[in-house]
Design an enzyme around this catalytic site. Structure first.
Site, PDB file in Angstrom:
ATOM      1  N   HIS A  61      42.284  41.901  44.408  1.00 53.25           N
ATOM      2  CA  HIS A  61      41.068  41.531  43.673  1.00 53.25           C
ATOM      3  C   HIS A  61      41.330  40.252  42.891  1.00 53.25           C
ATOM      4  O   HIS A  61      41.755  40.273  41.737  1.00 53.25           O
ATOM      5  CB  HIS A  61      40.675  42.661  42.717  1.00 53.25           C
ATOM      6  CG  HIS A  61      39.299  42.529  42.138  1.00 53.25           C
ATOM      7  ND1 HIS A  61      38.307  43.457  42.359  1.00 53.25           N
ATOM      8  CD2 HIS A  61      38.743  41.587  41.331  1.00 53.25           C
ATOM      9  CE1 HIS A  61      37.208  43.089  41.714  1.00 53.25           C
ATOM     10  NE2 HIS A  61      37.458  41.942  41.084  1.00 53.25           N
ATOM     11  N   GLY A  68      33.169  34.020  36.193  1.00 54.71           N
ATOM     12  CA  GLY A  68      32.508  33.619  34.955  1.00 54.71           C
ATOM     13  C   GLY A  68      31.068  33.205  35.154  1.00 54.71           C
ATOM     14  O   GLY A  68      30.476  33.394  36.205  1.00 54.71           O
ATOM     15  N   GLY A  69      30.514  32.635  34.102  1.00 50.11           N
ATOM     16  CA  GLY A  69      29.130  32.214  34.120  1.00 50.11           C
ATOM     17  C   GLY A  69      28.251  33.001  33.182  1.00 50.11           C
ATOM     18  O   GLY A  69      27.110  32.611  32.930  1.00 50.11           O
ATOM     19  N   GLU A  70      28.776  34.103  32.613  1.00 50.33           N
ATOM     20  CA  GLU A  70      27.943  34.927  31.744  1.00 50.33           C
ATOM     21  C   GLU A  70      27.611  34.240  30.415  1.00 50.33           C
ATOM     22  O   GLU A  70      26.703  34.667  29.708  1.00 50.33           O
ATOM     23  CB  GLU A  70      28.634  36.270  31.463  1.00 50.33           C
ATOM     24  CG  GLU A  70      28.764  37.178  32.670  1.00 50.33           C
ATOM     25  CD  GLU A  70      30.132  37.078  33.314  1.00 50.33           C
ATOM     26  OE1 GLU A  70      30.572  38.071  33.906  1.00 50.33           O
ATOM     27  OE2 GLU A  70      30.759  35.999  33.233  1.00 50.33           O
ATOM     28  N   TYR A 130      27.860  40.546  43.986  1.00 49.71           N
ATOM     29  CA  TYR A 130      27.313  41.681  43.241  1.00 49.71           C
ATOM     30  C   TYR A 130      26.023  42.213  43.862  1.00 49.71           C
ATOM     31  O   TYR A 130      25.636  43.339  43.595  1.00 49.71           O
ATOM     32  CB  TYR A 130      26.998  41.247  41.803  1.00 49.71           C
ATOM     33  CG  TYR A 130      28.127  41.385  40.812  1.00 49.71           C
ATOM     34  CD1 TYR A 130      29.456  41.214  41.201  1.00 49.71           C
ATOM     35  CD2 TYR A 130      27.869  41.677  39.482  1.00 49.71           C
ATOM     36  CE1 TYR A 130      30.482  41.320  40.287  1.00 49.71           C
ATOM     37  CE2 TYR A 130      28.883  41.787  38.551  1.00 49.71           C
ATOM     38  CZ  TYR A 130      30.184  41.600  38.960  1.00 49.71           C
ATOM     39  OH  TYR A 130      31.196  41.709  38.041  1.00 49.71           O
ATOM     40  N   ARG A 162      24.388  43.801  35.751  1.00 53.25           N
ATOM     41  CA  ARG A 162      24.257  42.535  36.473  1.00 53.25           C
ATOM     42  C   ARG A 162      24.102  42.756  37.979  1.00 53.25           C
ATOM     43  O   ARG A 162      24.000  41.795  38.738  1.00 53.25           O
ATOM     44  CB  ARG A 162      25.488  41.662  36.210  1.00 53.25           C
ATOM     45  CG  ARG A 162      25.675  41.270  34.756  1.00 53.25           C
ATOM     46  CD  ARG A 162      27.105  40.848  34.478  1.00 53.25           C
ATOM     47  NE  ARG A 162      28.020  41.970  34.628  1.00 53.25           N
ATOM     48  CZ  ARG A 162      29.348  41.889  34.441  1.00 53.25           C
ATOM     49  NH1 ARG A 162      29.882  40.735  34.083  1.00 53.25           N
ATOM     50  NH2 ARG A 162      30.101  42.950  34.590  1.00 53.25           N
ATOM     51  N   ASP A 284      42.363  41.137  38.997  1.00 53.20           N
ATOM     52  CA  ASP A 284      41.096  40.466  38.655  1.00 53.20           C
ATOM     53  C   ASP A 284      41.358  39.028  38.228  1.00 53.20           C
ATOM     54  O   ASP A 284      40.609  38.448  37.429  1.00 53.20           O
ATOM     55  CB  ASP A 284      40.357  41.233  37.552  1.00 53.20           C
ATOM     56  CG  ASP A 284      38.854  40.941  37.530  1.00 53.20           C
ATOM     57  OD1 ASP A 284      38.367  40.259  38.456  1.00 53.20           O
ATOM     58  OD2 ASP A 284      38.177  41.381  36.579  1.00 53.20           O
ATOM     59  N   SER A 288      36.202  36.384  35.054  1.00 54.86           N
ATOM     60  CA  SER A 288      35.889  36.370  33.627  1.00 54.86           C
ATOM     61  C   SER A 288      36.020  37.786  33.070  1.00 54.86           C
ATOM     62  O   SER A 288      35.753  38.770  33.760  1.00 54.86           O
ATOM     63  CB  SER A 288      34.467  35.859  33.392  1.00 54.86           C
ATOM     64  OG  SER A 288      33.517  36.730  33.978  1.00 54.86           O
TER      65      SER A 288
END
Length: 393
Positions: A61, A68-70, A130, A162, A284, A288
């Site tokens: 993973h 990111g981007g949140e 997602y 999300r 991960d 993010s």
């Protein structure tokens, strides 16, 4: 050729003190003693006396193109670099998209996957993101798996604010598409599911197996150790049916009571539940790590995943849970090799396997040397690789 001399070999089974001979990108022999003088050509010897020798880590993973981007464009995590993986013992990784599949694309993920392979490690990827329907390169998930060599499955999110809104029949339909593509292409055909914090947890996966007869082994729910104990129980129940539970490695002690737990602690609980061999670890890395307020309406801060957490969790499992190293290595070696269709090639030190090898300090389990695809990438804690856009001459 490369000859690793007199290290304590965990393959991951405990083989005792052995020599390992490497030729090309493969392990040629694992024996009690191999005389370099009897070998043809030039041989590079690596002295592993007093050290531990283990398979390279498989990280299932990673966000190769960054996540990111949140928190707006400023929160875009940069691309993963080869050196970050090698320095932390990762010789094989699976790339995927995260929250942002608007400014990050499956096409760019494919390109970065190819680049990491060219640079010297082994990189695979998942199509999708997602959302459902999944973003793809070739027009469908099945076609991506069938026709794009590094694509072994699809990414999706479940129980997350999300994620897309879809029902169990839609998930089952995707699973059947993945299964057919896997059969045609000879690939594992998995669905890795980002598991969010919504109360439904893994309910939809359980319904898909019970109601639609989807094989539990199709599903790889991830981040299951970062959620409630109820999600862990669901993950263990699915594991008994053949699913794999992917635990996210942590760099520090969790600060959320009753939810987040170390991957090592999750694995110890899986051992007690009789499903340890269905657990794998991942970092991960490149993703993010947002911190939300209680109702998840406001972002409080942002972190970034890094692959150094893998070795930290291995040390935690051995040191704090008194697990034998040969068993503690499974979530980083043999088990992910099974998940990602790499058995016999990755995750083991045996003749014919790929020469992905780590030399660790015996007591601390810190990484000293790294070999990937039969090439020395790091020796005596010094990187020997040169990335395409590295600094310096």
């Amino acid at each position: 050729m490369i000859l690793i001399k007199q290290g304590h070999v965990f393959a991951p089974e405990n083989l005792g003190i052995c020599d390992i001979l490497i030729g090309g990108n493969q392990i040629l022999a694992v024996e009690k003693n191999i005389n370099a003088g009897t070998l043809p050509g030039k041989v590079r010897e690596i002295d592993a006396r007093g050290m531990v020798v283990v398979p390279g880590f498989i990280d299932g993973h990673q966000h190769f193109t960054g996540g990111g981007g949140e928190d707006g464009f400023k929160s875009r995590v940069p691309e993963m670099r080869l050196s970050a993986n090698i320095a932390n013992g990762v010789t094989t990784a699976v790339g995927l998209l995260g929250t942002d599949s608007l400014t990050r694309t499956v096409e760019s993920l494919y390109a970065r996957t190819r680049a990491l392979n060219d640079e010297g490690m082994t990189a695979l990827m998942l199509t999708g993101a997602y959302w459902l329907p999944s973003p793809t390169v070739c027009g469908s998930v099945g076609r991506d798996i069938t026709f794009l060599d590094p694509v072994i499955g699809v990414k999706l999110a479940i129980s997350d604010h999300r994620a897309a809104c879809y029902d169990t029949p839609a998930l089952a339909a995707l699973a059947r598409e993945v299964r057919v593509a896997a059969m045609v292409s000879g690939k594992p055909g998995i669905i890795t599911l980002h598991t969010g914090a919504d109360p439904a947890g893994l309910d939809m996966l359980i319904e898909a197996t019970d109601r639609f007869g989807i094989k539990a082994g199709t599903f790889v729910p991830t981040h299951v150790n970062l959620r409630t104990s109820a999600v862990a129980d669901q993950a263990f129940a699915l594991a008994r049916q053949g699913s794999f539970a992917d635990a996210t490695c942590l760099a520090r002690t969790p600060d959320r009571k009753g939810a987040m737990t170390h991957a090592a602690d999750f694995a110890a609980a899986a051992e007690a539940a009789g499903v340890f061999e269905q657990v794998c670890f991942s970092s991960d890395a490149g993703g993010s790590l947002p911190r939300w307020n209680p109702d998840r309406t406001k972002l409080l801060g942002m972190g970034m995943g890094t692959p150094d957490t893998l070795i930290t969790e291995l040390q935690h499992l051995v040191r704090d849970h008194n697990m034998d190293l040969s068993r503690a290595l499974l979530p980083l070696t043999l088990t992910p090799a099974r998940v990602y269709g790499l058995s016999g090639k990755k995750g083991a030190l045996c003749p014919g396997a790929h020469a992905d090898i780590l030399v660790l300090e015996k007591d601390s389990l810190e990484i000293r040397d790294v070999m990937a695809k039969g090439r020395v990438m790091m020796a005596d804690n010094t990187l020997e690789i040169r990335e395409y856009f590295s600094s310096g001459k």
